[in-house]
Design an enzyme around this catalytic site. Structure first.
Site, PDB file in Angstrom:
ATOM      1  N   ASN A   1      32.732  47.377  37.722  1.00  0.00           N
ATOM      2  CA  ASN A   1      33.357  46.573  38.775  1.00  0.00           C
ATOM      3  C   ASN A   1      34.262  47.410  39.677  1.00  0.00           C
ATOM      4  O   ASN A   1      34.233  47.296  40.883  1.00  0.00           O
ATOM      5  CB  ASN A   1      34.193  45.449  38.166  1.00  0.00           C
ATOM      6  CG  ASN A   1      33.369  44.515  37.292  1.00  0.00           C
ATOM      7  OD1 ASN A   1      32.187  44.302  37.543  1.00  0.00           O
ATOM      8  ND2 ASN A   1      33.980  43.981  36.264  1.00  0.00           N
TER       9      ASN A   1
ATOM     10  N   GLU B   1      48.200  39.674  38.832  1.00  0.00           N
ATOM     11  CA  GLU B   1      47.355  39.576  40.031  1.00  0.00           C
ATOM     12  C   GLU B   1      46.364  38.423  39.943  1.00  0.00           C
ATOM     13  O   GLU B   1      45.891  37.936  40.956  1.00  0.00           O
ATOM     14  CB  GLU B   1      46.635  40.900  40.311  1.00  0.00           C
ATOM     15  CG  GLU B   1      45.753  41.376  39.178  1.00  0.00           C
ATOM     16  CD  GLU B   1      44.957  42.637  39.489  1.00  0.00           C
ATOM     17  OE1 GLU B   1      45.229  43.324  40.474  1.00  0.00           O
ATOM     18  OE2 GLU B   1      44.037  42.940  38.706  1.00  0.00           O
TER      19      GLU B   1
ATOM     20  N   GLY C   1      43.407  46.399  39.707  1.00  0.00           N
ATOM     21  CA  GLY C   1      44.841  46.626  39.695  1.00  0.00           C
ATOM     22  C   GLY C   1      45.332  47.327  38.451  1.00  0.00           C
ATOM     23  O   GLY C   1      46.534  47.555  38.296  1.00  0.00           O
TER      24      GLY C   1
ATOM     25  N   ILE D   1      39.018  38.358  26.933  1.00  0.00           N
ATOM     26  CA  ILE D   1      40.057  38.923  26.065  1.00  0.00           C
ATOM     27  C   ILE D   1      41.431  38.548  26.603  1.00  0.00           C
ATOM     28  O   ILE D   1      42.306  38.090  25.864  1.00  0.00           O
ATOM     29  CB  ILE D   1      39.909  40.453  25.948  1.00  0.00           C
ATOM     30  CG1 ILE D   1      38.593  40.809  25.242  1.00  0.00           C
ATOM     31  CG2 ILE D   1      41.092  41.047  25.195  1.00  0.00           C
ATOM     32  CD1 ILE D   1      38.354  42.302  25.138  1.00  0.00           C
TER      33      ILE D   1
ATOM     34  N   GLY E   1      45.101  41.228  32.638  1.00  0.00           N
ATOM     35  CA  GLY E   1      43.848  41.432  33.362  1.00  0.00           C
ATOM     36  C   GLY E   1      42.970  40.191  33.306  1.00  0.00           C
ATOM     37  O   GLY E   1      43.397  39.116  32.880  1.00  0.00           O
ATOM     38  N   VAL E   2      41.733  40.365  33.737  1.00  0.00           N
ATOM     39  CA  VAL E   2      40.808  39.242  33.872  1.00  0.00           C
ATOM     40  C   VAL E   2      39.824  39.256  32.707  1.00  0.00           C
ATOM     41  O   VAL E   2      39.471  40.308  32.208  1.00  0.00           O
ATOM     42  CB  VAL E   2      40.020  39.390  35.191  1.00  0.00           C
ATOM     43  CG1 VAL E   2      39.257  38.117  35.507  1.00  0.00           C
ATOM     44  CG2 VAL E   2      40.954  39.741  36.324  1.00  0.00           C
ATOM     45  N   GLY E   3      39.383  38.091  32.287  1.00  0.00           N
ATOM     46  CA  GLY E   3      38.287  38.022  31.333  1.00  0.00           C
ATOM     47  C   GLY E   3      38.628  37.286  30.059  1.00  0.00           C
ATOM     48  O   GLY E   3      39.731  36.759  29.891  1.00  0.00           O
TER      49      GLY E   3
END
Lengths: 495, 495
Positions: A376, A286, A380, A264, A260-262
């Site tokens: 948000n 993604e 995905g 972490i 995922g994004v971010g």
């Protein structure tokens, strides 16, 4: 050869878009989004509003966007409807005030729902390109998102040609759209490296209403440096995956990673790269963030398939300068393909996403603060989690300086159910939930993932009822949330 | 040619199974389950318990089973661990008392989780067969379930050859198991009629510890005749789907249907069959119930792919008597394939499942009564809903004589999130949630699906908070449930 399309100013392009229309924008995260035209639409909306006329449009995208798209349009109060994901503070506030209607969707489903007509007509596609051909070929830039579908379904097309992005991006994209049922075949990706589509999008040239030239960087936001908490989460996950390889439950050659994004996610990838028990690996994801580029350069990541290069401006320039080196190691695909359940299950993706909160029985909230306010969107995470070989979620065990426990009795909104969440990690450790009953899962999550300040309180919650498969007390399940909303602190709940 | 396997009594077979072992049983619903051996295991457990010795096993199946399996073993207190689904009243009570550990799983994931080793070793596979070959070929009966995987992974195999089932079932099954990542290819099913595997399961003959001969009918339970409520639900769904075809959002040739289990599903299929706006159609489903057989015979259903023939004994005899007629129209597949996300999304399935309760924002509870007590399990509903072309849920608007509203402020357990639930039907009408914000979804669900006795109360709940994306009041979200638990009636909640 001169292009047979009118060259427009951004304002001239924006002037074609009418109040009440729906616009599909390219991009996925701030990467690859048009910038000049949305800013001009925002200016036009402000002028219309000043003149006492309504002006609001439907905004469809791949995922989140940059400030010049969601930010500018939201500040101009120009967004009536928004899907499938966003992360702009002004827009978020409008969604949570009920002023903008937001439909929060699985990102893989968005393109097919548009093609099926479930989200109504798309009047305009506005896409950023690094090059355009006279025959309607459009070479995208740093992301693909849902651009191929918007281009196919939109009545008219505006192209923002960004001279900051080299036309040599040609060949970095793999544009493939499945045929719709009942005539759909397989998505012929059997390995992350498989190339199955076209290097460019193509539209009927007559649909191109004009081209706007720009020179603007992607509005990506840098990441915070790793903290002790994110480092420990990364270390626990790397250690867990290495032990699964050792136990023979993950193939020795490892499996493709989705992340995922971010901050972490950035730390976890760093930890995987540093762990001697994790072999060199591929990514099928993604979003690609800065941390992966050095891993590619060092050969720790041998190939990366992504929908978006969400890189800092410096990193994008580094990749662009070495495009020939990255060409056999990196590919950009539509979100329908990067997130496709068929491909995710086939490749055996290990999915790693972040949670807002996790309940003691293993349900995950990815979207709503205190059950009500949209953060948000699900993005995905649902596409990957449900179909992964192994699905992990991570989060710090607390938020707001220790006043919020991310491990709670009952998630205040549920995005990923106990049926799909297999492993949870916080800075305290890893809870492996596979094959466990709800009561056993609660033991794992409390003892291994919850912050020690909250462990006894969570155990007390479980003592409220006995003799149930899932021992909830519906009258007390949200007491920690309610106390936080009243006092700003979840600690010390009296059950 | 005599078979090279020992012929055993059921008791002799059961005696091989030891306390603490895990057994995988064939079948899916009561169809195709072994009967004599599990009853003998139950008797053995009772004898062991009487002698003061522990005897409990892990029971893995395809889905639910018959009384001689889950019922007998539960009454003998012989089940320590159970996955992935059940519907037996005694077992359910033990699960809800915390006496039996239950792991509730997506049915498509079960076989691969077993192969990956996530659920530990399988000591025994016990399967019902209509025929066995000397080379280890096993012809299954009225269901496939997870039998191919149990046979592959189990240390030893016991076969219950059921003389009630004709060996001519050979050819009615299509046994296909995907290779595991990173070597997995596509599941080559591009139409419900595609045959991609073997007509029989094969095991190394040395693993077959013995054969038990039986002569027992499947323990399927008959359905209630349609009521006014189930008829109206069926009519609304048929009408809705016909209007979607008319609007061009479903292809004119229609799409394959998946339908859940139970009286409502039976009624909905009847309504589809009767509606002039629904063309002849195919089914790609996990359970085939009595109502589909006459539709096949009349040509309204042109082909049916299923994991299980959950038919009454009379209907099974009718099908068996005309097996040659049904052979080109009916096929039985493993649950990993009937429910496979790849195939479901590719074929564009229209999924229709039942809900226990639905909240005003479109989240569905399929498993837990009042958030705590396990009903049956999520079954295949998650496999189909998430990947469908169009996903529908249905339920009566009330239960318990009108005292329970199935439309509630917040589901007390969440199995299908707002991100995957597209259409909801009750006897009052259809709520089409596609593209709607949470507040708009609530309007649809309250005005079109909720029982009039509860509509004003649900609207009052929404008035408790304003200015949120999802306007929940966490202090009141379960008030209807809590009042029901106290007074036995959800009506007239004071917010």
């Amino acid at each position: 050869m001169p292009l047979p399309f009118p060259i427009l100013s951004a304002a001239e392009a924006a002037a074609m878009i009418e109040n009440g229309q729906t616009v599909g924008f390219s991009g996925f995260t701030p990467a690859g989004c048009p910038k000049a035209i949305p800013m001009a639409i925002a200016a036009q909306a402000e002028a219309e509003h000043a003149a006492g006329r309504p002006f609001r449009i439907g905004v469809l995208t791949g995922a989140s966007t940059g400030d010049s798209l969601d930010g500018a349009l939201a500040r101009a109060k120009a967004i009536a409807f928004r899907a499938p994901y966003q992360s702009d503070p002004t827009l978020r506030a409008q969604i949570n005030a009920g002023e903008t209607k937001f439909f929060d969707m699985h990102l893989s489903v968005m393109p097919q729902m548009i093609r099926y007509g479930f989200l109504g007509p798309i009047h305009w596609a506005v896409v950023e390109a690094s090059d355009v051909t006279a025959g309607g070929g459009i070479v995208l830039t740093t992301a693909v998102g849902a651009a191929p579908t918007f281009l196919q379904k939109a009545g008219k097309v505006l192209v923002e040609v960004n001279r900051r992005q080299s036309p040599s991006w040609l060949g970095m994209h793999d544009i493939y759209q499945p045929v719709d049922p009942p005539h759909r075949s397989d998505v012929p990706i059997y390995s992350p490296v498989d190339r199955v589509g076209s290097p460019l999008c193509t539209v009927v040239p007559e649909k191109i209403a004009g081209i706007v030239e720009t020179d603007l960087d992607d509005e990506t936001v840098g990441f915070a440096p790793p903290t002790d908490v994110t480092r420990r989460i990364g270390m626990h996950i790397a250690e867990f995956l290495a032990s699964e390889i050792k136990a023979g439950r993950i193939p020795k050659t490892f499996l493709p990673i989705q992340s995922g994004v971010g901050d972490i996610a950035n730390s976890v990838l760093g930890a995987l790269g540093a762990h001697p028990g994790i072999p060199n690996f591929q990514m099928y994801t993604e979003v690609l963030q800065d941390s992966v580029i050095p891993l590619l350069q060092r050969g720790r990541v041998t190939f990366a398939s992504t929908c978006s290069l969400t890189l800092s401006a410096e990193m994008i320039r580094e990749v662009t300068a070495q495009l020939e080196w990255f060409r056999p190691r990196l590919i950009l695909r539509p979100q329908e393909i990067t997130n496709h359940p068929e491909v995710v299950r086939r490749l055996g993706i290990i999915s790693m996403n972040t949670a807002i909160e996790v309940d003691v029985f293993g349900n995950v909230n990815s979207t709503h603060i205190m059950g009500r306010q949209m953060m948000n969107g699900i993005g995905g995470s649902g596409d990957f989690t449900r179909n992964a070989y192994l699905s992990l979620f991570s989060c710090p065990s607390t938020q707001k300086g220790g006043k919020i426990s991310t491990i709670v009795p009952l998630v205040s909104h549920m995005d990923h159910s106990e049926h799909s969440v297999q492993v949870v990690a916080t800075e305290w450790g890893v809870a492996d939930l596979r094959g466990l009953s709800p009561v056993e899962r609660a033991e794992q999550l409390i003892n291994r993932c919850a912050h020690p300040d909250f462990r006894e309180s969570l155990r007390d919650y479980l003592r409220l009822t006995k003799g149930q498969h899932t021992p909830h007390h519906l009258g007390a399940a949200f007491k920690m949330h309610l106390q936080f909303m009243e006092t700003g602190d979840m600690r010390g709940v009296k059950w």
